[in-house]
Design a protein around this motif. Structure first.
Motif, PDB file in Angstrom:
ATOM      1  N   GLY A  19       0.797  -1.226   0.000  1.00  0.00           N
ATOM      2  CA  GLY A  19       0.000   0.000   0.000  1.00  0.00           C
ATOM      3  C   GLY A  19       0.828   1.273   0.000  1.00  0.00           C
ATOM      4  N   MET A  20       2.146   1.156   0.103  1.00  0.00           N
ATOM      5  CA  MET A  20       3.032   2.321   0.165  1.00  0.00           C
ATOM      6  C   MET A  20       3.399   2.791  -1.245  1.00  0.00           C
ATOM      7  SD  MET A  20       4.564   4.374   2.268  1.00  0.00           S
ATOM      8  CE  MET A  20       4.642   3.453   3.817  1.00  0.00           C
ATOM      9  N   PRO A  21       3.102   4.036  -1.596  1.00  0.00           N
ATOM     10  CA  PRO A  21       3.509   4.528  -2.912  1.00  0.00           C
ATOM     11  C   PRO A  21       5.023   4.488  -3.080  1.00  0.00           C
ATOM     12  CG  PRO A  21       1.925   6.023  -1.871  1.00  0.00           C
ATOM     13  CD  PRO A  21       2.350   5.040  -0.817  1.00  0.00           C
ATOM     14  N   HIS A  59       6.820   0.047   9.554  1.00  0.00           N
ATOM     15  CA  HIS A  59       6.978   0.677   8.237  1.00  0.00           C
ATOM     16  C   HIS A  59       5.967   1.810   8.085  1.00  0.00           C
ATOM     17  CE1 HIS A  59       8.110   1.142   4.135  1.00  0.00           C
ATOM     18  NE2 HIS A  59       7.086   0.509   3.598  1.00  0.00           N
ATOM     19  N   ILE A  60       6.461   3.037   7.873  1.00  0.00           N
ATOM     20  CA  ILE A  60       5.587   4.205   7.731  1.00  0.00           C
ATOM     21  C   ILE A  60       6.026   5.050   6.542  1.00  0.00           C
ATOM     22  CG2 ILE A  60       5.044   4.281  10.197  1.00  0.00           C
ATOM     23  CD1 ILE A  60       7.077   6.591  10.448  1.00  0.00           C
ATOM     24  N   GLU A  61       5.220   6.043   6.203  1.00  0.00           N
ATOM     25  CA  GLU A  61       5.516   6.921   5.079  1.00  0.00           C
ATOM     26  C   GLU A  61       6.792   7.724   5.322  1.00  0.00           C
ATOM     27  OE1 GLU A  61       0.901   6.849   5.207  1.00  0.00           O
ATOM     28  OE2 GLU A  61       2.579   6.692   6.619  1.00  0.00           O
ATOM     29  N   PRO A  62       7.592   7.951   4.275  1.00  0.00           N
ATOM     30  CA  PRO A  62       8.830   8.741   4.425  1.00  0.00           C
ATOM     31  C   PRO A  62       8.565  10.199   4.800  1.00  0.00           C
ATOM     32  CG  PRO A  62       8.886   7.440   2.409  1.00  0.00           C
ATOM     33  CD  PRO A  62       7.496   7.343   2.946  1.00  0.00           C
ATOM     34  N   ASP A  63       7.490  10.785   4.250  1.00  0.00           N
ATOM     35  CA  ASP A  63       7.153  12.177   4.549  1.00  0.00           C
ATOM     36  C   ASP A  63       5.688  12.436   4.212  1.00  0.00           C
ATOM     37  OD1 ASP A  63       6.945  12.797   1.719  1.00  0.00           O
ATOM     38  OD2 ASP A  63       9.123  12.971   1.653  1.00  0.00           O
ATOM     39  N   GLN A  64       5.282  13.717   4.292  1.00  0.00           N
ATOM     40  CA  GLN A  64       3.871  14.074   4.142  1.00  0.00           C
ATOM     41  C   GLN A  64       3.346  13.926   2.719  1.00  0.00           C
ATOM     42  OE1 GLN A  64       6.368  16.167   4.591  1.00  0.00           O
ATOM     43  NE2 GLN A  64       6.032  18.186   3.666  1.00  0.00           N
ATOM     44  N   TYR A  65       4.211  13.712   1.742  1.00  0.00           N
ATOM     45  CA  TYR A  65       3.767  13.585   0.354  1.00  0.00           C
ATOM     46  C   TYR A  65       3.295  12.163   0.020  1.00  0.00           C
ATOM     47  CZ  TYR A  65       6.044  18.101   0.000  1.00  0.00           C
ATOM     48  OH  TYR A  65       6.404  19.410   0.204  1.00  0.00           O
ATOM     49  N   TYR A  66       3.571  11.240   0.933  1.00  0.00           N
ATOM     50  CA  TYR A  66       3.140   9.854   0.777  1.00  0.00           C
ATOM     51  C   TYR A  66       1.938   9.607   1.688  1.00  0.00           C
ATOM     52  CZ  TYR A  66       7.774   8.980  -1.283  1.00  0.00           C
ATOM     53  OH  TYR A  66       8.894   9.010  -2.063  1.00  0.00           O
ATOM     54  N   PHE A  67       0.926   8.952   1.146  1.00  0.00           N
ATOM     55  CA  PHE A  67      -0.245   8.559   1.939  1.00  0.00           C
ATOM     56  C   PHE A  67      -0.523   7.102   1.630  1.00  0.00           C
ATOM     57  CE2 PHE A  67      -4.752   7.810   2.622  1.00  0.00           C
ATOM     58  CZ  PHE A  67      -5.029   8.472   3.806  1.00  0.00           C
ATOM     59  N   SER A  68      -0.228   6.234   2.598  1.00  0.00           N
ATOM     60  CA  SER A  68      -0.413   4.793   2.400  1.00  0.00           C
ATOM     61  C   SER A  68      -1.735   4.340   2.999  1.00  0.00           C
ATOM     62  CB  SER A  68       0.738   4.029   3.055  1.00  0.00           C
ATOM     63  OG  SER A  68       0.504   2.629   2.988  1.00  0.00           O
ATOM     64  N   ASN A  69      -2.400   3.435   2.295  1.00  0.00           N
ATOM     65  CA  ASN A  69      -3.606   2.818   2.879  1.00  0.00           C
ATOM     66  C   ASN A  69      -3.232   1.810   3.975  1.00  0.00           C
ATOM     67  OD1 ASN A  69      -2.743   0.451   1.565  1.00  0.00           O
ATOM     68  ND2 ASN A  69      -4.312   0.535  -0.018  1.00  0.00           N
ATOM     69  N   HIS A  70      -1.930   1.533   4.101  1.00  0.00           N
ATOM     70  CA  HIS A  70      -1.417   0.535   5.047  1.00  0.00           C
ATOM     71  C   HIS A  70      -2.247  -0.744   4.962  1.00  0.00           C
ATOM     72  CE1 HIS A  70       1.700   2.992   6.680  1.00  0.00           C
ATOM     73  NE2 HIS A  70       0.865   3.955   6.997  1.00  0.00           N
ATOM     74  N   TRP A  71      -2.375  -1.213   3.712  1.00  0.00           N
ATOM     75  CA  TRP A  71      -3.071  -2.475   3.466  1.00  0.00           C
ATOM     76  C   TRP A  71      -2.582  -3.542   4.436  1.00  0.00           C
ATOM     77  CZ3 TRP A  71      -0.577  -6.708   0.554  1.00  0.00           C
ATOM     78  CH2 TRP A  71      -1.395  -7.836   0.495  1.00  0.00           C
ATOM     79  N   LEU A  72      -1.265  -3.688   4.523  1.00  0.00           N
ATOM     80  CA  LEU A  72      -0.677  -4.518   5.567  1.00  0.00           C
ATOM     81  C   LEU A  72       0.307  -3.669   6.360  1.00  0.00           C
ATOM     82  CD1 LEU A  72       0.092  -7.977   3.883  1.00  0.00           C
ATOM     83  CD2 LEU A  72      -1.917  -7.296   5.198  1.00  0.00           C
TER      84      LEU A  72
END
Length: 379
Positions: free
Chosen positions: A141-143, A280-293
């Motif tokens: 889910g992470m771009p 595991h999290i987004e690198p910065d505010q420009y990434y928005f993950s649904n965190h599917w897993l």
């Protein structure tokens, strides 16, 4: 499914699905066309915007296969693909007799490394075999670092295929995943953010690709009064009944995304004071993950020797499902012969990472149980 087991990512129905399914049965639309199919495609298009058009198919793998055909991939053509992914990202390349060229991940998003992508392209060109397509994956889910990948693709004039199987509901610089590249594919498998039990969608803003995709998934039947076929087609259409599940699921997509993101926040807070465990999290505010897993990395040097396999087995003892991260494709027996460009990031993730239960129907009690077992094991 056993109600007592905590699954990693089970289906989560809302109740509205049955209305669309019953409607299909009452109207006798038990086929790969009908109001649910067209309605589901329209729902997806409205959600994604960007003038994207959707073609519902029976799996994301089918969408990737058709996409490669539309992008002109032929036998022996090099096709660059992310190495740290599920095999379905690579298999369609083999279907066409083309050659997978595997590119490692970078450490921030765990997705395709722009550095090794360019290295792979340059090496292929030196050998007189310019890659036909680049397939990147928004894993878990992470771009990915999409802008950098796009710049490289434009520089070398190579088509882009976005494997967004796991990233419906994610976005990058405010633009939704599934709307990047020349074509994209999304999965609605039973474990995805929303599900049609099995199914997928091909997405593109290119009307020619959309038109040709519709033709190919219906067995490539020529427009004449009899059954005539001038090219090979595929039985890849989505059932009208299955699409009914999707229409119901689309009504709760935003809720499902928020529930999974809430799980990730719970894990972040719970493990903030646990040495050797990193969520595991987004690198910065420009990434928005649904965190599917929601995934973690375990540094066994800080956990008293406890590693990802130890934790998986300990959770399994309590009837809790978790999974090791993807085993990189270049380590898979069937793809060992493929060219690989990287420095071992994907292999390190495989050796140190674990996917935790992430379903949108997880309770706080279940999350607390999962965290307690991990903390106790790491002591």
């Amino acid at each position: 499914m056993s109600k007592n087991k905590i699954w990693i990512s089970p289906p989560h129905l809302c109740g509205k699905e049955i209305e669309f399914i019953v409607d299909a049965i009452e109207k006798n639309w038990i086929t790969t066309m009908g109001e649910n199919v067209s309605g589901f495609e329209e729902d997806i298009q409205m959600y994604l915007g960007e003038n994207v058009e959707a073609v519902a198919v029976n799996s994301a793998t089918a969408a990737l296969h058709i996409a490669l055909i539309l992008l002109g991939v032929n036998q022996n053509d090099p096709v660059i693909c992310q190495d740290f992914t599920f095999a379905a990202s690579v298999n369609p390349i083999i279907y066409l007799g083309a050659e997978p060229v595997l590119v490692d991940s970078e450490r921030q998003t765990w997705n395709m490394s722009p550095v090794f992508l360019e290295e792979a392209i340059q090496d292929c060109i030196r050998k007189g075999r310019k890659p036909k397509v680049i397939i990147w994956v928004n894993g878990y889910g992470m771009p990915a670092k999409i802008h950098e990948i796009e710049e490289i693709a434009q520089k070398y004039e190579i088509a882009l295929l976005e494997d967004a199987a796991e990233s419906l509901g994610s976005s990058y610089y405010g633009k939704k995943c599934g709307t990047f590249g020349d074509i994209a594919a999304v999965s609605f498998n039973g474990n995805k953010i929303i599900t049609t039990s099995g199914g997928g969608v091909l997405l593109s803003t290119n009307k020619k690709y959309v038109r040709e995709a519709r033709f190919l998934i219906g067995q490539a039947r020529d427009k004449v009064p009899w059954y005539q076929h001038s090219q090979v087609g595929y039985s890849y259409g989505m059932s009208n009944i299955v699409a009914g599940l999707g229409r119901g699921q689309m009504t709760v997509l935003e809720n499902r995304v928020e529930a999974r993101r809430k799980n990730n926040r719970f894990y972040q807070e719970a493990f903030a004071d646990v040495p050797g465990i990193e969520v595991h999290i987004e690198p910065d505010q420009y990434y928005f993950s649904n965190h599917w897993l929601s995934c973690i990395q375990i540094d066994s040097s800080q956990t008293g020797g406890v590693n990802c396999q130890t934790l998986r087995e300990k959770l399994q003892e309590s009837n809790i499902e978790s999974r090791l991260l993807w085993k990189p494709m270049h380590l898979q027996p069937i793809f060992r012969h493929c060219p690989f460009y990287g420095d071992g990031v994907g292999e390190h993730l495989f050796n140190t990472g674990l996917s935790l239960p992430s379903g949108s129907n997880l309770t706080e009690k279940e999350l607390t149980q999962i965290v307690s077992i991990i903390k106790e094991t790491c002591k």
